[in-house]
Design a protein around this motif. Sequence first.
Motif, mmCIF file in Angstrom:
data_model
loop_
_atom_site.group_PDB
_atom_site.id
_atom_site.type_symbol
_atom_site.label_atom_id
_atom_site.label_comp_id
_atom_site.label_asym_id
_atom_site.label_seq_id
_atom_site.Cartn_x
_atom_site.Cartn_y
_atom_site.Cartn_z
ATOM 1 N N HIS A 48 0.839 -1.197 0.000
ATOM 2 C CA HIS A 48 0.000 0.000 0.000
ATOM 3 C C HIS A 48 0.871 1.244 0.000
ATOM 4 O O HIS A 48 1.873 1.325 0.708
ATOM 5 C CB HIS A 48 -0.914 0.016 1.229
ATOM 6 C CG HIS A 48 -1.894 -1.122 1.241
ATOM 7 N ND1 HIS A 48 -3.049 -1.093 0.508
ATOM 8 C CD2 HIS A 48 -1.885 -2.319 1.859
ATOM 9 C CE1 HIS A 48 -3.712 -2.231 0.688
ATOM 10 N NE2 HIS A 48 -3.012 -2.990 1.503
ATOM 11 N N ASP A 49 0.475 2.222 -0.793
ATOM 12 C CA ASP A 49 1.204 3.480 -0.841
ATOM 13 C C ASP A 49 0.909 4.359 0.364
ATOM 14 O O ASP A 49 1.731 5.157 0.775
ATOM 15 C CB ASP A 49 0.850 4.249 -2.119
ATOM 16 C CG ASP A 49 1.329 3.524 -3.363
ATOM 17 O OD1 ASP A 49 2.320 2.778 -3.261
ATOM 18 O OD2 ASP A 49 0.719 3.726 -4.425
ATOM 19 N N ASN A 50 -0.267 4.206 0.935
ATOM 20 C CA ASN A 50 -0.695 5.107 1.992
ATOM 21 C C ASN A 50 -1.261 4.299 3.152
ATOM 22 O O ASN A 50 -2.216 3.536 2.982
ATOM 23 C CB ASN A 50 -1.753 6.070 1.432
ATOM 24 C CG ASN A 50 -2.120 7.154 2.405
ATOM 25 O OD1 ASN A 50 -1.622 7.204 3.521
ATOM 26 N ND2 ASN A 50 -3.010 8.033 1.983
ATOM 27 N N LEU A 51 -0.690 4.467 4.330
ATOM 28 C CA LEU A 51 -1.169 3.757 5.508
ATOM 29 C C LEU A 51 -2.589 4.184 5.873
ATOM 30 O O LEU A 51 -3.358 3.416 6.430
ATOM 31 C CB LEU A 51 -0.219 3.999 6.679
ATOM 32 C CG LEU A 51 -0.470 3.219 7.957
ATOM 33 C CD1 LEU A 51 -0.378 1.721 7.685
ATOM 34 C CD2 LEU A 51 0.509 3.614 9.027
ATOM 35 N N GLY A 52 -2.973 5.409 5.503
ATOM 36 C CA GLY A 52 -4.321 5.900 5.776
ATOM 37 C C GLY A 52 -5.395 5.050 5.110
ATOM 38 O O GLY A 52 -6.489 4.896 5.650
ATOM 39 N N ASP A 53 -5.085 4.479 3.944
ATOM 40 C CA ASP A 53 -6.042 3.597 3.268
ATOM 41 C C ASP A 53 -6.343 2.373 4.116
ATOM 42 O O ASP A 53 -7.489 1.907 4.181
ATOM 43 C CB ASP A 53 -5.509 3.149 1.906
ATOM 44 C CG ASP A 53 -5.392 4.305 0.922
ATOM 45 O OD1 ASP A 53 -6.059 5.333 1.139
ATOM 46 O OD2 ASP A 53 -4.633 4.168 -0.051
ATOM 47 N N LEU A 54 -5.316 1.829 4.766
ATOM 48 C CA LEU A 54 -5.513 0.666 5.629
ATOM 49 C C LEU A 54 -6.378 1.019 6.834
ATOM 50 O O LEU A 54 -7.222 0.226 7.254
ATOM 51 C CB LEU A 54 -4.168 0.114 6.102
ATOM 52 C CG LEU A 54 -3.325 -0.610 5.072
ATOM 53 C CD1 LEU A 54 -1.979 -0.996 5.669
ATOM 54 C CD2 LEU A 54 -4.038 -1.842 4.570
ATOM 55 N N VAL A 55 -6.165 2.205 7.384
ATOM 56 C CA VAL A 55 -6.945 2.635 8.548
ATOM 57 C C VAL A 55 -8.407 2.807 8.165
ATOM 58 O O VAL A 55 -9.301 2.335 8.874
ATOM 59 C CB VAL A 55 -6.363 3.937 9.131
ATOM 60 C CG1 VAL A 55 -7.262 4.500 10.226
ATOM 61 C CG2 VAL A 55 -4.960 3.701 9.671
ATOM 62 N N THR A 93 -10.023 1.414 5.658
ATOM 63 C CA THR A 93 -10.588 0.092 5.384
ATOM 64 C C THR A 93 -10.887 -0.649 6.680
ATOM 65 O O THR A 93 -11.943 -1.271 6.824
ATOM 66 C CB THR A 93 -9.614 -0.729 4.524
ATOM 67 O OG1 THR A 93 -9.361 -0.018 3.314
ATOM 68 C CG2 THR A 93 -10.180 -2.091 4.196
ATOM 69 N N GLY A 94 -9.983 -0.570 7.635
ATOM 70 C CA GLY A 94 -10.193 -1.226 8.925
ATOM 71 C C GLY A 94 -11.390 -0.679 9.665
ATOM 72 O O GLY A 94 -12.180 -1.429 10.245
ATOM 73 N N VAL A 95 -11.568 0.642 9.649
ATOM 74 C CA VAL A 95 -12.704 1.266 10.325
ATOM 75 C C VAL A 95 -14.013 0.849 9.659
ATOM 76 O O VAL A 95 -14.994 0.514 10.342
ATOM 77 C CB VAL A 95 -12.550 2.809 10.350
ATOM 78 C CG1 VAL A 95 -13.837 3.486 10.785
ATOM 79 C CG2 VAL A 95 -11.398 3.210 11.246
ATOM 80 N N VAL A 96 -14.030 0.830 8.337
ATOM 81 C CA VAL A 96 -15.233 0.413 7.608
ATOM 82 C C VAL A 96 -15.588 -1.035 7.953
ATOM 83 O O VAL A 96 -16.759 -1.363 8.198
ATOM 84 C CB VAL A 96 -15.032 0.594 6.085
ATOM 85 C CG1 VAL A 96 -16.121 -0.097 5.291
ATOM 86 C CG2 VAL A 96 -14.988 2.073 5.736
ATOM 87 N N GLN A 97 -14.597 -1.902 8.025
ATOM 88 C CA GLN A 97 -14.857 -3.305 8.348
ATOM 89 C C GLN A 97 -15.286 -3.471 9.808
ATOM 90 O O GLN A 97 -16.131 -4.316 10.117
ATOM 91 C CB GLN A 97 -13.640 -4.153 8.032
ATOM 92 C CG GLN A 97 -13.407 -4.274 6.545
ATOM 93 C CD GLN A 97 -12.168 -5.071 6.197
ATOM 94 O OE1 GLN A 97 -11.365 -5.418 7.056
ATOM 95 N NE2 GLN A 97 -12.015 -5.358 4.918
ATOM 96 N N LEU A 98 -14.724 -2.668 10.715
ATOM 97 C CA LEU A 98 -15.150 -2.728 12.117
ATOM 98 C C LEU A 98 -16.597 -2.271 12.286
ATOM 99 O O LEU A 98 -17.338 -2.824 13.100
ATOM 100 C CB LEU A 98 -14.229 -1.881 12.991
ATOM 101 C CG LEU A 98 -12.886 -2.516 13.324
ATOM 102 C CD1 LEU A 98 -11.996 -1.518 14.056
ATOM 103 C CD2 LEU A 98 -13.070 -3.771 14.151
ATOM 104 N N THR A 119 -18.168 -3.116 0.537
ATOM 105 C CA THR A 119 -16.741 -3.085 0.867
ATOM 106 C C THR A 119 -15.982 -4.181 0.122
ATOM 107 O O THR A 119 -14.917 -3.932 -0.461
ATOM 108 C CB THR A 119 -16.552 -3.270 2.384
ATOM 109 O OG1 THR A 119 -17.297 -2.271 3.078
ATOM 110 C CG2 THR A 119 -15.088 -3.172 2.766
ATOM 111 N N MET A 120 -16.510 -5.394 0.129
ATOM 112 C CA MET A 120 -15.825 -6.511 -0.538
ATOM 113 C C MET A 120 -15.867 -6.371 -2.058
ATOM 114 O O MET A 120 -14.929 -6.761 -2.748
ATOM 115 C CB MET A 120 -16.431 -7.847 -0.117
ATOM 116 C CG MET A 120 -16.074 -8.252 1.296
ATOM 117 S SD MET A 120 -14.306 -8.473 1.527
ATOM 118 C CE MET A 120 -13.926 -7.087 2.559
ATOM 119 N N LEU A 121 -16.949 -5.799 -2.592
ATOM 120 C CA LEU A 121 -17.016 -5.554 -4.034
ATOM 121 C C LEU A 121 -15.912 -4.571 -4.451
ATOM 122 O O LEU A 121 -15.208 -4.800 -5.435
ATOM 123 C CB LEU A 121 -18.388 -5.003 -4.427
ATOM 124 C CG LEU A 121 -18.568 -4.670 -5.897
ATOM 125 C CD1 LEU A 121 -18.467 -5.939 -6.743
ATOM 126 C CD2 LEU A 121 -19.895 -3.980 -6.125
#
Length: 89
Positions: free
Chosen positions: A5-12, A14-19, A45-47
């Motif tokens: 991932h280029d940006n750690l913010g994308d992971l955050v 995505t994690g919040v959306v999944q939580l 989200t999965m799509l």
Amino acid sequence: MIGNHDNLGDLVITGVVQLIGAALLVTGYWYAGVVAWAGVWLGITMLLACLAHFRVKDPISKTATAVVFISLIVILTIVNADGLILPFS
């Protein structure tokens, strides 16, 4: 994992959306109709995850998890589709 991932913010994000989706699924224990809306939320989200994997031309081994989860989420949403009309009944 983070190296892809280029940006750690994308992971955050995505994690919040999944939580949020997971919290809605847990809320579905008390309010069965909420499960369908959680399925819609996680399905979108999965799509988007599948589309992102296809866009960057990831191998099928990396895309398979999102495909399996979206299949399970579609089944979950269909089974609980009556909750889409009255989620808190």
